[in-house]
Design a protein around this motif. Structure first.
Motif, PDB file in Angstrom:
ATOM      1  N   PHE A   1      43.023  10.547 -26.102  1.00  0.00           N
ATOM      2  CA  PHE A   1      42.599  10.731 -27.486  1.00  0.00           C
ATOM      3  C   PHE A   1      43.779  10.887 -28.452  1.00  0.00           C
ATOM      4  O   PHE A   1      43.661  11.521 -29.489  1.00  0.00           O
ATOM      5  CB  PHE A   1      41.591  11.879 -27.613  1.00  0.00           C
ATOM      6  N   GLY A   2      44.883  10.271 -28.094  1.00  0.00           N
ATOM      7  CA  GLY A   2      46.027  10.233 -29.001  1.00  0.00           C
ATOM      8  C   GLY A   2      45.787   9.213 -30.100  1.00  0.00           C
ATOM      9  O   GLY A   2      45.289   8.113 -29.851  1.00  0.00           O
ATOM     10  N   LEU A   3      46.120   9.574 -31.309  1.00  0.00           N
ATOM     11  CA  LEU A   3      45.955   8.705 -32.479  1.00  0.00           C
ATOM     12  C   LEU A   3      47.106   7.729 -32.562  1.00  0.00           C
ATOM     13  O   LEU A   3      48.269   8.127 -32.516  1.00  0.00           O
ATOM     14  CB  LEU A   3      45.894   9.558 -33.752  1.00  0.00           C
ATOM     15  N   GLU A   4      46.781   6.452 -32.685  1.00  0.00           N
ATOM     16  CA  GLU A   4      47.797   5.429 -32.881  1.00  0.00           C
ATOM     17  C   GLU A   4      47.807   4.959 -34.330  1.00  0.00           C
ATOM     18  O   GLU A   4      48.844   4.909 -34.955  1.00  0.00           O
ATOM     19  CB  GLU A   4      47.562   4.264 -31.926  1.00  0.00           C
ATOM     20  N   GLU A   5      46.628   4.614 -34.859  1.00  0.00           N
ATOM     21  CA  GLU A   5      46.522   4.181 -36.261  1.00  0.00           C
ATOM     22  C   GLU A   5      45.080   4.317 -36.720  1.00  0.00           C
ATOM     23  O   GLU A   5      44.154   4.098 -35.949  1.00  0.00           O
ATOM     24  CB  GLU A   5      46.978   2.722 -36.403  1.00  0.00           C
ATOM     25  N   ILE A   6      44.924   4.653 -37.978  1.00  0.00           N
ATOM     26  CA  ILE A   6      43.595   4.759 -38.578  1.00  0.00           C
ATOM     27  C   ILE A   6      43.640   3.990 -39.893  1.00  0.00           C
ATOM     28  O   ILE A   6      44.549   4.191 -40.700  1.00  0.00           O
ATOM     29  CB  ILE A   6      43.178   6.232 -38.750  1.00  0.00           C
ATOM     30  N   THR A   7      42.657   3.085 -40.084  1.00  0.00           N
ATOM     31  CA  THR A   7      42.687   2.181 -41.222  1.00  0.00           C
ATOM     32  C   THR A   7      41.316   2.090 -41.877  1.00  0.00           C
ATOM     33  O   THR A   7      40.339   1.750 -41.211  1.00  0.00           O
ATOM     34  CB  THR A   7      43.097   0.760 -40.760  1.00  0.00           C
ATOM     35  N   PRO A   8      41.252   2.389 -43.183  1.00  0.00           N
ATOM     36  CA  PRO A   8      39.966   2.206 -43.871  1.00  0.00           C
ATOM     37  C   PRO A   8      39.664   0.725 -44.042  1.00  0.00           C
ATOM     38  O   PRO A   8      40.568  -0.092 -44.217  1.00  0.00           O
ATOM     39  CB  PRO A   8      40.181   2.887 -45.227  1.00  0.00           C
TER      40      PRO A   8
ATOM     41  N   VAL B   1      38.596   1.713 -38.994  1.00  0.00           N
ATOM     42  CA  VAL B   1      39.064   1.250 -37.688  1.00  0.00           C
ATOM     43  C   VAL B   1      40.062   2.266 -37.159  1.00  0.00           C
ATOM     44  O   VAL B   1      40.977   2.678 -37.866  1.00  0.00           O
ATOM     45  CB  VAL B   1      39.724  -0.144 -37.791  1.00  0.00           C
ATOM     46  N   LEU B   2      39.866   2.666 -35.914  1.00  0.00           N
ATOM     47  CA  LEU B   2      40.741   3.621 -35.251  1.00  0.00           C
ATOM     48  C   LEU B   2      41.342   2.977 -34.020  1.00  0.00           C
ATOM     49  O   LEU B   2      40.622   2.432 -33.181  1.00  0.00           O
ATOM     50  CB  LEU B   2      39.937   4.866 -34.836  1.00  0.00           C
ATOM     51  N   ASP B   3      42.659   3.017 -33.931  1.00  0.00           N
ATOM     52  CA  ASP B   3      43.366   2.647 -32.710  1.00  0.00           C
ATOM     53  C   ASP B   3      43.800   3.959 -32.074  1.00  0.00           C
ATOM     54  O   ASP B   3      44.468   4.775 -32.723  1.00  0.00           O
ATOM     55  CB  ASP B   3      44.575   1.766 -33.016  1.00  0.00           C
ATOM     56  N   TYR B   4      43.386   4.175 -30.831  1.00  0.00           N
ATOM     57  CA  TYR B   4      43.675   5.442 -30.175  1.00  0.00           C
ATOM     58  C   TYR B   4      43.793   5.235 -28.679  1.00  0.00           C
ATOM     59  O   TYR B   4      43.568   4.137 -28.168  1.00  0.00           O
ATOM     60  CB  TYR B   4      42.587   6.474 -30.498  1.00  0.00           C
ATOM     61  N   LEU B   5      44.143   6.308 -27.971  1.00  0.00           N
ATOM     62  CA  LEU B   5      44.212   6.269 -26.521  1.00  0.00           C
ATOM     63  C   LEU B   5      42.926   6.850 -25.966  1.00  0.00           C
ATOM     64  O   LEU B   5      42.537   7.966 -26.317  1.00  0.00           O
ATOM     65  CB  LEU B   5      45.422   7.055 -26.019  1.00  0.00           C
ATOM     66  N   SER B   6      42.272   6.108 -25.111  1.00  0.00           N
ATOM     67  CA  SER B   6      40.973   6.520 -24.550  1.00  0.00           C
ATOM     68  C   SER B   6      41.133   7.732 -23.635  1.00  0.00           C
ATOM     69  O   SER B   6      42.242   8.208 -23.383  1.00  0.00           O
ATOM     70  CB  SER B   6      40.375   5.366 -23.754  1.00  0.00           C
ATOM     71  N   TYR B   7      40.027   8.178 -23.091  1.00  0.00           N
ATOM     72  CA  TYR B   7      40.037   9.291 -22.145  1.00  0.00           C
ATOM     73  C   TYR B   7      40.909   8.978 -20.927  1.00  0.00           C
ATOM     74  O   TYR B   7      41.407   9.881 -20.259  1.00  0.00           O
ATOM     75  CB  TYR B   7      38.598   9.648 -21.705  1.00  0.00           C
ATOM     76  N   GLU B   8      41.133   7.696 -20.663  1.00  0.00           N
ATOM     77  CA  GLU B   8      41.994   7.257 -19.553  1.00  0.00           C
ATOM     78  C   GLU B   8      43.433   7.031 -20.001  1.00  0.00           C
ATOM     79  O   GLU B   8      44.277   6.680 -19.189  1.00  0.00           O
ATOM     80  CB  GLU B   8      41.474   5.952 -18.973  1.00  0.00           C
TER      81      GLU B   8
END
Length: 119
Positions: free
Chosen positions: A73-80, A86-93
């Protein structure tokens, strides 16, 4: 940890996505489910799943919140976007995922689409 409305009564979609990510990081399934509309839909290309409703969302998220990678659940990028966020993040894995959030008029998540990201 509630998404906010600004002074002109516009819902802050970016804050709602951050709240969603915080719920995932804290493994708080009930708070996570409260962010969704009653009949919210999720299309997950990562697993080939299409689900709808609180019970199905609970079944989808429960195992993911209980076993997580160290960098989950690390945040990579968030874009309106015009129609959501749109959220780019690291999944539970700990894998890179891109997820699109669409909200209803009450500020609840009404639809999500996720897929592996090559970012």
């Amino acid at each position: 940890m509630l998404a906010r409305f600004d002074l002109t009564n516009h819902f802050d979609e970016m804050a709602a996505v951050v709240d969603w990510l915080d719920c995932c990081r804290s493994h708080d399934l009930e708070a996570l489910l409260d962010l969704y509309a009653d009949q919210a839909r999720l299309e997950c290309a990562c697993e080939g799943s299409r689900i709808s409703g609180r019970s199905a969302l609970a079944d989808y998220w429960r195992p993911k919140l209980s076993t997580v990678a160290a960098d989950a659940f690390g945040l990579e990028e968030i874009t309106p976007q015009d129609d959501g966020v749109v959220l780019d993040y690291l999944s539970y894995e700990g894998k890179r995922v891109r997820i699109m959030f669409v909200f209803d008029a009450l500020g609840k998540i009404s639809h999500m689409r996720c897929a592996p990201s090559s970012r």
